[in-house]
Motif scaffolding. Structure first.
Motif, mmCIF file in Angstrom:
data_model
loop_
_atom_site.group_PDB
_atom_site.id
_atom_site.type_symbol
_atom_site.label_atom_id
_atom_site.label_comp_id
_atom_site.label_asym_id
_atom_site.label_seq_id
_atom_site.Cartn_x
_atom_site.Cartn_y
_atom_site.Cartn_z
ATOM 1 N N HIS A 226 0.802 -1.193 -0.035
ATOM 2 C CA HIS A 226 -0.016 0.050 0.032
ATOM 3 C C HIS A 226 0.748 1.084 0.110
ATOM 4 O O HIS A 226 2.146 1.428 0.309
ATOM 5 C CB HIS A 226 -0.934 0.038 1.321
ATOM 6 C CG HIS A 226 -0.258 0.459 2.614
ATOM 7 N ND1 HIS A 226 0.249 -0.390 3.290
ATOM 8 C CD2 HIS A 226 -0.249 1.684 3.067
ATOM 9 C CE1 HIS A 226 0.935 0.178 4.365
ATOM 10 N NE2 HIS A 226 0.440 1.463 4.207
ATOM 11 N N ASN A 227 0.413 2.416 -0.673
ATOM 12 C CA ASN A 227 0.948 3.575 -0.498
ATOM 13 C C ASN A 227 0.057 4.527 -0.473
ATOM 14 O O ASN A 227 -1.275 4.570 -0.802
ATOM 15 C CB ASN A 227 1.914 3.689 -1.821
ATOM 16 C CG ASN A 227 1.361 3.382 -3.009
ATOM 17 O OD1 ASN A 227 0.444 3.795 -3.462
ATOM 18 N ND2 ASN A 227 2.093 2.320 -3.989
ATOM 19 N N PHE A 228 0.267 6.001 -0.688
ATOM 20 C CA PHE A 228 -0.225 6.951 -0.623
ATOM 21 C C PHE A 228 -0.097 7.829 -1.835
ATOM 22 O O PHE A 228 1.212 8.051 -2.075
ATOM 23 C CB PHE A 228 -0.217 8.028 0.537
ATOM 24 C CG PHE A 228 -0.522 7.300 2.111
ATOM 25 C CD1 PHE A 228 -1.989 7.436 2.557
ATOM 26 C CD2 PHE A 228 0.113 6.493 2.750
ATOM 27 C CE1 PHE A 228 -2.424 6.722 3.719
ATOM 28 C CE2 PHE A 228 -0.152 5.753 3.811
ATOM 29 C CZ PHE A 228 -1.502 6.101 4.307
ATOM 30 N N ALA A 229 -1.239 8.614 -2.381
ATOM 31 C CA ALA A 229 -0.756 9.349 -3.552
ATOM 32 C C ALA A 229 -1.601 10.635 -3.262
ATOM 33 O O ALA A 229 -2.390 10.811 -2.421
ATOM 34 C CB ALA A 229 -1.700 8.666 -4.867
ATOM 35 N N PHE A 230 -1.149 11.610 -3.958
ATOM 36 C CA PHE A 230 -1.636 13.323 -3.642
ATOM 37 C C PHE A 230 -1.765 13.677 -5.108
ATOM 38 O O PHE A 230 -0.709 14.014 -5.554
ATOM 39 C CB PHE A 230 -0.443 13.930 -2.760
ATOM 40 C CG PHE A 230 -0.163 13.324 -1.514
ATOM 41 C CD1 PHE A 230 -0.783 13.216 -0.405
ATOM 42 C CD2 PHE A 230 0.962 12.223 -1.399
ATOM 43 C CE1 PHE A 230 -0.652 12.660 0.824
ATOM 44 C CE2 PHE A 230 1.138 11.431 -0.535
ATOM 45 C CZ PHE A 230 0.432 11.904 0.783
ATOM 46 N N SER A 231 -2.899 14.207 -5.242
ATOM 47 C CA SER A 231 -3.563 15.083 -6.488
ATOM 48 C C SER A 231 -4.683 15.739 -5.850
ATOM 49 O O SER A 231 -5.227 15.918 -4.777
ATOM 50 C CB SER A 231 -3.623 14.291 -7.468
ATOM 51 O OG SER A 231 -4.923 13.500 -7.294
ATOM 52 N N SER A 232 -5.259 16.545 -7.112
ATOM 53 C CA SER A 232 -6.483 17.376 -6.893
ATOM 54 C C SER A 232 -7.557 16.739 -6.710
ATOM 55 O O SER A 232 -8.624 17.248 -6.436
ATOM 56 C CB SER A 232 -6.267 18.491 -7.754
ATOM 57 O OG SER A 232 -6.296 18.058 -9.091
ATOM 58 N N ASP A 233 -7.537 15.465 -7.065
ATOM 59 C CA ASP A 233 -8.953 14.530 -7.173
ATOM 60 C C ASP A 233 -9.415 14.427 -5.978
ATOM 61 O O ASP A 233 -9.062 14.261 -5.074
ATOM 62 C CB ASP A 233 -8.442 13.095 -7.746
ATOM 63 C CG ASP A 233 -8.040 13.128 -9.082
ATOM 64 O OD1 ASP A 233 -8.204 14.137 -10.052
ATOM 65 O OD2 ASP A 233 -7.533 11.873 -9.411
ATOM 66 N N GLY A 234 -10.616 14.754 -6.224
ATOM 67 C CA GLY A 234 -11.430 14.809 -4.495
ATOM 68 C C GLY A 234 -11.626 15.754 -4.131
ATOM 69 O O GLY A 234 -12.569 16.257 -3.062
ATOM 70 N N TRP A 235 -10.923 17.003 -4.209
ATOM 71 C CA TRP A 235 -10.683 18.241 -3.452
ATOM 72 C C TRP A 235 -11.764 19.310 -3.852
ATOM 73 O O TRP A 235 -12.146 19.310 -4.967
ATOM 74 C CB TRP A 235 -9.339 18.636 -3.341
ATOM 75 C CG TRP A 235 -9.238 20.260 -2.553
ATOM 76 C CD1 TRP A 235 -9.358 21.399 -2.838
ATOM 77 C CD2 TRP A 235 -9.128 20.160 -1.003
ATOM 78 N NE1 TRP A 235 -9.381 22.215 -2.096
ATOM 79 C CE2 TRP A 235 -8.998 21.413 -0.600
ATOM 80 C CE3 TRP A 235 -8.967 19.439 -0.023
ATOM 81 C CZ2 TRP A 235 -8.945 21.946 0.565
ATOM 82 C CZ3 TRP A 235 -8.818 19.679 1.255
ATOM 83 C CH2 TRP A 235 -8.731 20.927 1.436
ATOM 84 N N SER A 236 -12.078 19.966 -2.913
ATOM 85 C CA SER A 236 -13.025 21.187 -3.079
ATOM 86 C C SER A 236 -12.628 22.352 -2.412
ATOM 87 O O SER A 236 -12.820 22.384 -1.012
ATOM 88 C CB SER A 236 -14.451 20.726 -3.065
ATOM 89 O OG SER A 236 -15.447 21.803 -3.170
ATOM 90 N N ASP A 237 -12.502 23.318 -2.923
ATOM 91 C CA ASP A 237 -12.114 24.504 -2.272
ATOM 92 C C ASP A 237 -13.425 25.253 -1.531
ATOM 93 O O ASP A 237 -13.259 25.880 -0.467
ATOM 94 C CB ASP A 237 -11.543 25.771 -3.235
ATOM 95 C CG ASP A 237 -10.001 25.586 -3.621
ATOM 96 O OD1 ASP A 237 -9.244 25.014 -2.842
ATOM 97 O OD2 ASP A 237 -9.758 25.806 -4.602
ATOM 98 N N SER A 238 -14.634 24.982 -2.271
ATOM 99 C CA SER A 238 -15.870 25.417 -1.527
ATOM 100 C C SER A 238 -16.239 24.514 -0.328
ATOM 101 O O SER A 238 -17.191 24.868 0.195
ATOM 102 C CB SER A 238 -16.791 25.449 -2.825
ATOM 103 O OG SER A 238 -17.016 24.251 -3.412
#
Length: 264
Positions: free
Chosen positions: A61-73
């Motif tokens: 297992h590992n962790f990934a980081f991107s803008s997928d799923g994020w919401s500024d609002s």
């Protein structure tokens, strides 16, 4: 159906504000969040293009980081059903005070303290819980993944039939906990909430975190759809509660950047 590799993908803003404590460029939100978890969990970067971290290159297992799923609002706000985390992580560690000091030094925040565990948030607000454990290691270890959902029974049954073999160790109308009989998967917890359900691609209904699951069986995709997963696009599906997840077939014995097959 055996999961041979999985990634927990954490949604990140494009940039963070000046109030966020970070050792890296605040204009790169995914770097800020990744750096927090690298230092907190004592991991290392194993892939740069699609930013991923793990204990080892060949880790299951590992962790990934991107803008997928994020919401500024609608960033996550602990206990606010209109700003839900949808999925959060529970860790275990030997000395909670040592880990708490590390969290705060790295730019995280403490949200609450219960008799048996503590609740923190990473620098952009993703909540996670920390529980004590009998271990010789001071570094936090992933213990459970907690899913918000309207029906714990329905969602537990979906993952029980799709992924590996499980034992139910808690089973009530409000909460179901399943434990893998073998392998490196964490416990899955399904808890009833009134939170807004996630919608793929809609920033007003963000999903914040999601799984990428790689199976060793070509029939995994067909089985997931038979069990109630909704195909969204490419490798992206949604479970019966609306949580997006990516589903692929593992093509190699040792993880490489090309091992994950994106099958629609």
């Amino acid at each position: 159906m055996r999961v041979v590799h999985y990634t927990i993908s954490i949604g990140c803003p494009q940039k963070v504000g000046p109030d966020v404590v970070s050792r890296v460029d605040r204009r790169e939100g995914h770097l800020v969040v990744a750096d927090f978890y690298v230092e907190l969990l004592r991991m290392r970067i194993i892939r740069v293009g699609w930013l991923k971290v793990a204990k080892r290159v060949d880790a299951v297992h590992n962790f990934a980081f991107s803008s997928d799923g994020w919401s500024d609002s609608r960033p996550p706000r602990w206990t606010d059903p209109d700003y839900p985390a949808q999925i959060h992580l529970d860790f275990q560690a030997r000395d909670l005070d040592v880990v708490e000091a590390r969290v705060l030094e790295l730019g995280g925040s403490k949200l609450w303290q219960y008799p048996d565990h503590r609740v923190f948030a990473d620098p952009v607000g993703h909540p996670f819980c920390l529980y004590p454990a009998e271990t010789n290691d001071d570094d936090p270890v992933l213990w459970r993944v907690v899913f918000d959902c309207p029906s714990p029974e329905v969602l537990a049954r979906f993952y029980e039939q799709l992924v590996d073999e499980w034992d139910r160790i808690d089973d009530t109308p409000e909460r179901v906990v399943i434990s893998p009989r073998a392998g490196d998967l964490p416990l899955f917890v399904f808890q009833r909430t009134e939170a807004r359900p996630p919608r793929w691609g809609d920033p007003d209904y963000p999903f914040q975190l999601h799984f990428d699951l790689s199976f060793d069986d070509e029939t995994a995709i067909e089985l997931a759809r038979q069990l109630g997963a909704v195909h969204i696009e490419g490798e992206v599906h949604a479970d019966p509660a609306g949580h997006p997840f990516c589903l692929g077939i593992w093509r190699a014995e040792i993880p490489t950047s090309s091992s994950y097959s994106r099958t629609g």
